[in-house]
Design an enzyme around this catalytic site. Sequence first.
Site, PDB file in Angstrom:
ATOM      1  CG  ASP A  73      50.845 -34.743 -30.564  1.00 25.95           C
ATOM      2  OD1 ASP A  73      49.654 -35.323 -31.433  1.00 25.95           O
ATOM      3  OD2 ASP A  73      50.826 -33.960 -29.768  1.00 25.95           O
ATOM      4  NE  ARG A  95      60.415 -32.823 -20.986  1.00 26.10           N
ATOM      5  CZ  ARG A  95      59.639 -33.923 -21.347  1.00 26.10           C
ATOM      6  NH1 ARG A  95      60.372 -35.091 -21.670  1.00 26.10           N
ATOM      7  NH2 ARG A  95      58.446 -33.557 -21.493  1.00 26.10           N
ATOM      8  CG  ASP A 115      58.939 -30.111 -21.546  1.00 26.96           C
ATOM      9  OD1 ASP A 115      59.629 -30.061 -20.500  1.00 26.96           O
ATOM     10  OD2 ASP A 115      57.793 -30.642 -21.280  1.00 26.96           O
ATOM     11  CB  SER A 161      48.852 -31.373 -22.092  1.00 32.06           C
ATOM     12  OG  SER A 161      50.090 -31.687 -22.137  1.00 32.06           O
TER      13      SER A 161
END
Lengths: 406, 406, 406, 406
Positions: free
Chosen positions: B16, B96, B125, B180
């Site tokens: 990706d 994050r 996210d 995922s």
Amino acid sequence: MSDVKKVVLAYSGGLDTSVIVKWLQETYNCEVVTFTADIGQGEEVEPARAKAQALGVKEIYIEDLREEFVRDYVFPMFRANTIYEGEYLLGTSIARPLIAKRLIEIANETGADAISHGATGKGNDQVRFELGGYALKPGVKVIAPWREWDLTSREKLMAYCEEHNIPVDFSNKKKKSPYSMDANLLHISYEGGILEDPWAEAEDDMWRWSVSPEAAPDTPTYVELTFEKGDIVAIDGEALKAHEVLEKLNKVGGDNGIGRLDIVENRYVGMKSRGCYETPGGTIMLRAHRAIESLTLDREEAHLKDQLMPKYAEVIYNGYWWSPERRMLQAAIDETQKNVSGVVRMKLYKGNATVVGRKSEQSLFDESIATFEDDAGAYNQKDAEGFIKLNALRLRIAAGKGRQQS
Amino acid sequence: MSDVKKVVLAYSGGLDTSVIVKWLQETYNCEVVTFTADIGQGEEVEPARAKAQALGVKEIYIEDLREEFVRDYVFPMFRANTIYEGEYLLGTSIARPLIAKRLIEIANETGADAISHGATGKGNDQVRFELGGYALKPGVKVIAPWREWDLTSREKLMAYCEEHNIPVDFSNKKKKSPYSMDANLLHISYEGGILEDPWAEAEDDMWRWSVSPEAAPDTPTYVELTFEKGDIVAIDGEALKAHEVLEKLNKVGGDNGIGRLDIVENRYVGMKSRGCYETPGGTIMLRAHRAIESLTLDREEAHLKDQLMPKYAEVIYNGYWWSPERRMLQAAIDETQKNVSGVVRMKLYKGNATVVGRKSEQSLFDESIATFEDDAGAYNQKDAEGFIKLNALRLRIAAGKGRQQS
Amino acid sequence: MSDVKKVVLAYSGGLDTSVIVKWLQETYNCEVVTFTADIGQGEEVEPARAKAQALGVKEIYIEDLREEFVRDYVFPMFRANTIYEGEYLLGTSIARPLIAKRLIEIANETGADAISHGATGKGNDQVRFELGGYALKPGVKVIAPWREWDLTSREKLMAYCEEHNIPVDFSNKKKKSPYSMDANLLHISYEGGILEDPWAEAEDDMWRWSVSPEAAPDTPTYVELTFEKGDIVAIDGEALKAHEVLEKLNKVGGDNGIGRLDIVENRYVGMKSRGCYETPGGTIMLRAHRAIESLTLDREEAHLKDQLMPKYAEVIYNGYWWSPERRMLQAAIDETQKNVSGVVRMKLYKGNATVVGRKSEQSLFDESIATFEDDAGAYNQKDAEGFIKLNALRLRIAAGKGRQQS
Amino acid sequence: MSDVKKVVLAYSGGLDTSVIVKWLQETYNCEVVTFTADIGQGEEVEPARAKAQALGVKEIYIEDLREEFVRDYVFPMFRANTIYEGEYLLGTSIARPLIAKRLIEIANETGADAISHGATGKGNDQVRFELGGYALKPGVKVIAPWREWDLTSREKLMAYCEEHNIPVDFSNKKKKSPYSMDANLLHISYEGGILEDPWAEAEDDMWRWSVSPEAAPDTPTYVELTFEKGDIVAIDGEALKAHEVLEKLNKVGGDNGIGRLDIVENRYVGMKSRGCYETPGGTIMLRAHRAIESLTLDREEAHLKDQLMPKYAEVIYNGYWWSPERRMLQAAIDETQKNVSGVVRMKLYKGNATVVGRKSEQSLFDESIATFEDDAGAYNQKDAEGFIKLNALRLRIAAGKGRQQS
């Protein structure tokens, strides 16, 4: 001490409260009414009758309060996912308001002007009994023998028994345990003995309600719990009364080694104490309730519940069940439970109570929106940009003005 | 779209983000800087270099951030016993802010005017990356390809790869999983696939970091965790760096089947989603931290921490690590940790992480007061009467005026 | 834009919303339903009928909502002593949920698929209208012209009017004021103009509802406010409907220079703005409500209310009246108001609204206990020693262990 | 009672504490050390020396603590905009921790093993003194004569004076007032007398520090207050010490009729009491502090402060200044004050303290964004749509599932 005419005593039938009967009669020269309740402690209550009679008690109350206990106290508390200090499920705390209420009601029925209990002056239970008593009958006289008398050791108690002809076999069972224990349908607790050293691991033969995870079956047990408005109403499809739910979960939980807890907690009277607890059914219920809420509660009400919970737990732990602040919190909590209905599937295995599935007709989970696959326009990803931009605005302005950033 | 000159991309090396490199170059006609970090996800990061080079990237950052991640983000968060919605240990959320911070620092170093990431428009996210970015560099341009492009299916992505000569073996590994996933030293997460049905039990071969409780050893493992000011600094007496602590606990926890979690959670963007998580080390740490606090924290600060925690968890979950409210809460939390030092002994066994002992030179547990035995006057039980009487006064007055009592 | 068939517009009859009528008809080629409500803004609503007709509107709703507004929105909010950011009485915020509700109800009655409003894209009101709309009719289409069109200056609006034959005298009145204003029975607000400089003092001729303290009478006015379950039901002994209460207090408050406020507030959309407000009646009500609560609420429920209030205020300010979290908080608040009945006597004088007396049959004030004189044993001062000793216990233990003491 | 060797007494020089000196000497047969502090009560402290000497006291401490009081106690408290029960500025509460601290320090210096004070057994002050004492010196003996002796009426006190040759002119001044009063730089308080009837209006000649609004000047006074990190450091440009700030604001506030308060409050010991307070400077400071924060604080930290404030106020009111929970809250509060700097302009007029302007180099008010005029793209109104859409998502999903909507 002559102004007490009649006192209602929370009477277990054990040695300590038997001594209290006699001591009250002697010290206050008053009539004693005994009240013994089955709240699921796992011991027969009927034998208390003969013991009380032997002590000369004329008004003897023996009651099965298991359903009322679970339905009106345990279940409302679990609607809030209540935990004290991150660990404790409040098994002792939640039983006291009901006892206090019945003591007062019996005092009113029998014309008694005082109530009494066998809790020590160091613990939380005296507070819970007495706050409840005062809240429900403000002029009541409370007699707490452990704070008054000089029978401060087991030897003195025994001497008192001998002197007053109280049969000591009362105490046989308890003597076998080095622990101070308390039990009801929600839990059994252990304090004292080697537990007074918080570094010492509890001995395995202390635990009474559950097998150890090691000794539990090698294959898991699955249960399906049906909730209605926040309370469990059926197990594996079978409709059950509140106390039957808890009895059944205690059984299956205990069999699978679930619900043991070993903590140091902060008492309301200001000291830390170490306690061990077995709460097999409660441990399962808490997890399951969170799971059904995860599907059916709105995010913001769920978060608000989480923020209020520690206060609610403190209120109950400290003995303020019969207070305006508890009613206020309960009103908020109950308001959220209208749609907390559905089924939770749990796997029980060697100490683990794991949620493996949940479903509900009230579910707010929307697969068409949440999906990683094509959602056919149910959610417009571009909305996220504006969402983030405006949520960031205050941070950007501050950063633009040179504010501390890290 | 011509106003972006250089963009720093959070680059995993996977399919990706490789597509994103190319897409950014083409769409924005800009230079792309890649940033790949080892935060303990368990995959080599060095291979990302060749992949980035193959895509024509000139400035390539590859960094080992494991120690910084655990020391400056995970540990501070655990000081608050942080749990989101009663269950989730915030494994993704806490990684994050560090990524966002490095993206911005690299943007400043390389003169980039934009940052980019591979998070979707449906998840949390994107919010966490972008709030962090804006907070640290208010004028930064953020490019979120998943919200902009039309490569909305795997097929379209593949077609894009073929068209642009991006080697698809990049994606082999991921393709094997229907989930995922996201991983760092604190946890690995799973979403999507059959998990989109909250009633469906997760398949056992989904889990990667832990064995099942069933497959775990039949004998328990004991560990002793040494805390200093709220953080673990040694395991079984061996001093360790922060990230070594977590690595070691992940290993021993995973080996004993600890840390699996299956929940439905509320995303900040407004939807519910179902996720499974493995957090072996974190699960142990949380329990242990509560245990050492149970000895060393004052009751009222402990309760206040519990009341603030849900808000703190929400702040982190929603992406506001780099915010004044997080710093404010952290100041309160850190103030309480000065004396949170000592040792916790834990038993790990088939999914259970159980505290069996705790000790501390900073302990506030006072055996001489708490004891059920004679306390030699350390505590005057008669004090309890006044304590209860005055605490009951408001309730008695209200009851005396006929207020609702039950 | 062709998919909207009929839209219900919150129509004031002023220039802006008149332009919106025309713009909606043109842009969306749809039918427009106008809704104009009297919520006490102090302007006739009936003239809106002719204006709407002139614009070709066929379905025109003109309603007097004053009683519903005060009874079902203002009063419930005041039960919580609600203040946003320490100062703002939420006069604008509390009117929006009612407007949103009627917009949706009218949409349902008229078969409209959209609603529209004249709020800008920078403010809170758009959020409040739209959150309400979505909460009550999830599939509704919302049209916010100010976020869509290019009529971004007064000149362009005027040109549009001329082009479309909209009579500009509509706007005469507003043009006289340099301020953006909003009014309802609870308040009138001012923004913009010189207020955009927070250092600049508001000009005296800006204020419309109150005289300045300087210009107020030199002798005080006394009023007696009778509360029942938290709401004012009579003034000086005269029973009044909810909206009459507020009208009357606005009059007497404004006459005495009460209720002016000048603040900088934080909007939900992320920016600070400066606003001036006149809330004469609300200012009196807030003080009086606190006073009657001071007699009739239990301490702990009062403190809990105070702790919840900022959240409740935020919920309303941000536009979440129609949300589960508001209902949850309301349930808690309303639970506390059962005994909030009695009379408060206030002195109004040149900007001051001062409580000078309060009495209640539900009073928890016990003169016999509180007295400095001999209390005949109602309170045993010796109880205080135990109360203090046990409350101090945790502090003494900590100090005894050498903990930081200052 | 023979185990006390030396006691430090908080000595005002008035009748009551003079009696206490003698009573301590007699009852405990111990040495008495007197401690008299100037904390701005407005009475000379030096005369206490001769009075103490006359009573045979050898160690006499007389100190000017005004600066320390305001700098280290009042100012930190005002950083939180602290108000108890919506009204009370905690004037008495905040002075006690300092007195307690000095009592203990003097006990340590003089080798005393006890402290004593003249507070009654019904009030909050005994709690505040004693909690502070125990927290700072856990083994200290506390003597509270009013809880011990039988001098329970003025007549008995007088008889004791006569018997023990204590000059009664000590009491002349106090006798003139029918109120129990307490004063320090922050406020003066009145309790008792006709105030014991909460319906009775306070007599105008009771108030001592302020003129009535009616008697205040007919023209307003403007002041400019300069803040640095949350504290006032200058008035009208003149740099001042902390206590000078408060002295000056008391003067100008009192001259303008500002700061009178008449409330019923909930004491920690469980009863309601009615008190009147004059807090001229504090009333101005609170308003001004909120105003400078409105410009310089981030929204979320401001809201969090507001949510924590009631707890912080309760902690101080109840006497827990010297506690870990106060330090924890203070850490959070102080963290937010780093940028709370700037100037507030206030208008003082006949009881009103009105903010009319505020400015700051740390201002987060961004006129270019907030403006109603053209903002040149500083804010993209289209962002609001996504912001609202995602914030509404949970509400829309719930409504779509048929959840209660109103």
